[in-house]
Design a protein around this motif. Structure first.
Motif, PDB file in Angstrom:
ATOM      1  N   UNK A 252      20.595  25.894 -24.652  1.00  0.00           N
ATOM      2  CA  UNK A 252      21.329  25.541 -25.869  1.00  0.00           C
ATOM      3  C   UNK A 252      21.140  26.596 -26.949  1.00  0.00           C
ATOM      4  N   UNK A 253      19.928  27.104 -27.064  1.00  0.00           N
ATOM      5  CA  UNK A 253      19.676  28.128 -28.080  1.00  0.00           C
ATOM      6  C   UNK A 253      20.389  29.419 -27.692  1.00  0.00           C
TER       7      UNK A 253
ATOM      8  N   UNK B 129      19.698  18.872 -32.801  1.00  0.00           N
ATOM      9  CA  UNK B 129      21.075  18.646 -33.246  1.00  0.00           C
ATOM     10  C   UNK B 129      21.508  19.667 -34.291  1.00  0.00           C
ATOM     11  N   UNK B 130      20.540  20.263 -34.978  1.00  0.00           N
ATOM     12  CA  UNK B 130      20.870  21.185 -36.058  1.00  0.00           C
ATOM     13  C   UNK B 130      21.349  22.514 -35.478  1.00  0.00           C
ATOM     14  N   UNK B 131      22.443  23.021 -36.041  1.00  0.00           N
ATOM     15  CA  UNK B 131      23.050  24.231 -35.502  1.00  0.00           C
ATOM     16  C   UNK B 131      22.200  25.474 -35.690  1.00  0.00           C
ATOM     17  N   UNK B 132      21.494  25.541 -36.823  1.00  0.00           N
ATOM     18  CA  UNK B 132      20.677  26.718 -37.102  1.00  0.00           C
ATOM     19  C   UNK B 132      19.227  26.283 -37.239  1.00  0.00           C
TER      20      UNK B 132
ATOM     21  N   UNK C 270      28.980  17.686 -27.724  1.00  0.00           N
ATOM     22  CA  UNK C 270      29.445  17.483 -29.094  1.00  0.00           C
ATOM     23  C   UNK C 270      30.559  18.479 -29.424  1.00  0.00           C
ATOM     24  N   UNK C 271      31.557  17.999 -30.141  1.00  0.00           N
ATOM     25  CA  UNK C 271      32.645  18.855 -30.619  1.00  0.00           C
ATOM     26  C   UNK C 271      32.993  18.455 -32.045  1.00  0.00           C
TER      27      UNK C 271
ATOM     28  N   UNK D 215      23.133  29.861 -25.530  1.00  0.00           N
ATOM     29  CA  UNK D 215      24.596  29.840 -25.464  1.00  0.00           C
ATOM     30  C   UNK D 215      25.242  29.128 -26.642  1.00  0.00           C
ATOM     31  N   UNK D 216      24.459  28.464 -27.434  1.00  0.00           N
ATOM     32  CA  UNK D 216      25.021  27.731 -28.564  1.00  0.00           C
ATOM     33  C   UNK D 216      25.241  26.272 -28.219  1.00  0.00           C
ATOM     34  N   UNK D 217      25.636  25.510 -29.218  1.00  0.00           N
ATOM     35  CA  UNK D 217      25.794  24.067 -29.014  1.00  0.00           C
ATOM     36  C   UNK D 217      27.012  23.731 -28.161  1.00  0.00           C
ATOM     37  N   UNK D 218      27.718  24.752 -27.723  1.00  0.00           N
ATOM     38  CA  UNK D 218      28.854  24.525 -26.845  1.00  0.00           C
ATOM     39  C   UNK D 218      28.386  23.896 -25.521  1.00  0.00           C
TER      40      UNK D 218
END
Lengths: 323, 444
Positions: free
Chosen positions: B44-45, B117-120, B54-55, B47-50
């Motif tokens: 997740x870290x 859950x936090x993006x950054x 969740x969208x 490749x990102x939250x993709x």
């Protein structure tokens, strides 16, 4: 910025410049253009409104792109333009889902194709009423819930009414996205992989580049407003659907005609979407009556991926393998 | 040393002295699950939250569900242990420590789901550096930090006497570092009258404080949802509703853990049917309250004709009907039926009821979060299936499993450091019982 001072000294001037569409050149005066090294004519003419109210044609090559601003100047993007209160009026009777606003916005903000800061919905208020196209930018509410809930002040409301997101501050908690009742915000779920010019300086007013794990949304093209230009969507719309202006000046323009904001909203019974939520949007709609086009025209020349959006979805979820 | 303490030590300390093979096997399995979760997190870290489900519409998914769930367990642990202590419930001695441990261990895990859950993640310190007090998230940060300190102090002072007992017990077959640890942790507690008085006073004060904190803090968490305008969340009932739901899941977990430790650490003598029935009755009462809150929340939405409420209720009754039935019928009615009928009140049945309550409450959280986010005010007009419907990915499930695994591991580790049943509490209870027998009084 020197230009700002000149602007505030004469508020009247602003709205005239707004109508001009590409005002940076005009404010600085034709002398500034003359000082630039001569570029070959592109042959493409742009209509401008001069400060004395005349329409003039200028070659596109004469138009300079605003330079990246210094750090001190960027600090101003947290305060907003003095004595302004921006407002948008969207005339639903004119919209035919040409989607030029979406394209211009995505291009101007270097957004990935699946990020739309202005979305066009197909709405129908009740069964008997007809469907209509409904462009929806961020409403830059005067009572913005997104700003209230942000834990770090990454999203903020400026003096001129614009709500911005500082994607250098945003922690990506997405609370603003759940708080916004208008689905105005998008999240960068992955690295947007945008190549920015090397001398580009980040500024929340333009919000380039998008940052992975942060929230983005319509910024009312605050960068353009600073140089007295109209937002990209306003300029791009072939139908003149979107009017933009300053409530203090009581005038809005779609680049072609400039109207008195108060009488426009009063006479055409302008409304704000879901007024009952009490968010006090800065975007007004003119009802889709006496329309210029039937709604079906909006389906012409659409990508299948986009036209399919407007067909009702099956209530049942597709099975995992179908996805 | 009194005879009571001797027999208690004989029964409760073997788990501290030696560790069986099963312990290592189970711990190894948990560790493996944890490692898979870490792998998911790295994905997740990277490749990102993709990589999550969740969208843009459903921006909060299983992570937030887990966050609410674990925090709920924690507050419930605090409420249960605080109440049992403060009201001097006579049967509390063998179960109060498990409740206290639930408080602290869930509290150690819950916030991690917010981090996922936090993006950054790298900017998380910004919450402390640039806090804005009008944001309910900042309220929650303050609340949780207060709770962490409160719960940790409450747990520690409840351990203090036991640490002293373990320190003073020369016969304990343990490694020197453990002995040294007990000596440090006991803080020189000698059981003098003055020390006893201070300790008892502090425990009463802390019990009262953490009850208050638990209620406030979980309400604050509920208000994160309540303050938004979203259909289904914008409800005045959410604060108390969440508190009740938390106690429901917490009591359920307490019963499940009692059943587990009773079995594996041979505590049949201490944790008896009486404890299961007593806590079962608590579960029954809370289930009734919880059902009542659930009913009134949905009834008012269903009966009226507000467009968004109607869309949401329709979604719950069609797409989410199985979840709805599990969460709000089976999950509430099973514990009520099992405990209402005296004939059904066996340890096994009550444990099953507790497991059902626990699972149902997780599902209840899920159908509070996801359907609401799938029904924004402006209809979702999109062609991408994952934008239209949320469906958790393996990354989210792996981290969920990792959370449960860490819960298990922490419980297993702590049960090797201090007895899972408080020796000092038991001693006190036994002495009281003996005294009562002598004077002929019977308090139960």
């Amino acid at each position: 910025m020197k230009k700002n001072k000149e602007e505030s000294s004469s508020r009247r001037k602003f709205i005239r410049n707004l109508g001009l569409g590409l005002g940076s050149a005009a404010v600085a005066g034709s002398a500034a253009i003359a000082r630039e090294p001569a570029e070959p004519d592109s042959g493409e003419k742009v209509m401008l409104l001069s400060s004395d109210g005349k329409l003039v044609e200028v070659d596109r090559s004469a138009i300079r792109v605003a330079k990246a601003r210094t750090k001190e100047e960027i600090k101003k993007s947290y305060k907003g333009l003095p004595d302004k209160k921006f407002v948008m009026v969207i005339d639903l009777a004119k919209c035919k889902n040409a989607r030029k606003c979406v394209d211009a916005c995505q291009e101007g903000h270097m957004l990935p194709k699946d990020h739309e800061w202005i979305k066009i919905y197909l709405l129908q208020d009740s069964e008997m009423a007809s469907k209509y196209w409904f462009p929806k930018p961020c409403y830059h509410c005067d009572n913005p819930l997104c700003v209230s809930v942000c834990p770090v002040g990454a999203t903020y409301k400026r003096e001129d009414g614009i709500v911005l997101v500082d994607n250098k501050r945003c922690i990506g908690c997405k609370f603003c996205m759940t708080a916004c009742p208008y689905s105005a915000r998008v999240f960068n779920w992955k690295d947007p992989e945008v190549e920015v010019p090397r001398d580009h300086v980040y500024d929340p007013e333009l919000n380039i580049p998008p940052v992975e794990g942060t929230v983005g949304k319509c910024v009312f093209c605050a960068d353009k407003l600073r140089v007295n230009e109209l937002p990209r969507c306003v300029k791009a719309c072939p139908m003149g659907v979107i009017y933009f202006g300053d409530i203090n000046e009581d005038a809005v323009t779609n680049g072609v005609e400039t109207l008195r904001f108060s009488s426009l909203v009063h006479d055409k019974q302008g409304y704000r979407h879901m007024e009952e939520l009490g968010t006090a949007p800065s975007v007004y709609y003119l009802p889709p009556v006496n329309r210029m086009y039937p709604v079906e025209i909006g389906f012409e020349d659409l990508d299948e991926s986009i036209s399919e959006r407007y067909t009702p979805h099956d209530v049942k979820k597709p099975k995992k393998n179908d996805r | 040393m009194s005879a009571i303490r001797e027999s208690l030590l004989k029964d409760l300390t073997p788990e501290i002295e030696k560790t069986g093979r099963t312990w290592y096997v189970v711990f190894g399995i948990f560790l493996l699950i944890f490692i898979v979760g870490i792998y998911g997190l790295i994905q997740q870290i990277d490749k990102g939250h993709i990589v999550t489900g969740m969208r843009d519409n459903v921006v909060w998914g299983v992570y937030i569900v887990n966050f609410i769930f674990f925090m709920g367990l924690s507050y419930a642990g605090a409420l249960v242990s605080g109440t049992l202590h403060l009201f001097k419930t006579p049967w509390r001695a063998p179960v109060i420590r498990i409740a206290e441990l639930i408080t602290v261990i869930s509290l150690a895990i819950g916030p991690f789901f917010i981090f996922f859950c936090v993006g950054r993640l790298d900017r998380l310190p910004y919450i402390l550096a640039f806090p804005r007090i009008q944001s309910p998230i900042v309220w929650d940060v303050i609340a949780i930090l207060t709770d962490v300190f409160g719960a940790a102090i409450f747990l520690y002072i409840s351990f203090l006497e036991d640490f002293a007992i373990l320190r003073d017990n020369e016969d304990l077959q343990i490694l020197p570092w453990k002995k040294k640890m007990y000596r440090i942790l006991a803080l020189g507690y000698q059981g003098t009258e003055k020390q006893k008085r201070i300790l008892s006073f502090s425990r009463n004060v802390m019990a009262a404080i953490i009850i208050a904190i638990a209620i406030i803090v979980y309400s604050v968490l509920a208000w994160i949802f309540g303050v938004t305008l979203q259909p289904g969340w914008h409800s005045t009932i959410f604060g108390p509703y969440f508190v009740i739901a938390a106690i429901f899941s917490g009591v359920g977990l307490l019963i499940v853990l009692m059943a587990i430790f009773r079995k594996i650490y041979n505590l049949e003598k201490y944790i008896t049917l009486k404890h299961f029935v007593n806590l079962g009755i608590v579960l029954f009462v809370i289930a009734a309250f919880f059902g009542y809150f659930t009913f009134s929340d949905y009834l008012t939405k269903w009966y009226g004709s507000v467009k968004m409420d109607k869309i949401l209720i329709d979604k719950l009754f069609t797409e989410f009907r199985f979840y709805f039935i599990v969460a709000n019928y089976i999950g509430i009615l099973t514990p009520i039926i099992i405990i209402a009928i005296p004939r059904l009140r066996t340890i096994r049945n009550i444990t099953i009821a507790a497991i059902i309550a626990l699972v149902a409450l997780w599902v209840n959280r899920y159908i509070i979060i996801v359907p609401t986010l799938e029904t924004p005010f402006l209809p979702i007009q999109d062609t991408r299936a994952d934008w239209l419907w949320y469906s958790p990915t393996w990354v989210e499930w792996s981290l969920t499993a990792a959370g449960i695994a860490v819960f298990g591991m922490l419980f297993m580790i702590i049960s090797k450091i201090a007895p899972i049943i408080s020796i000092s509490e038991m001693e006190e209870a036994e002495e009281k019982r003996k005294q009562n027998q002598l004077t002929g009084e019977h308090h139960e």
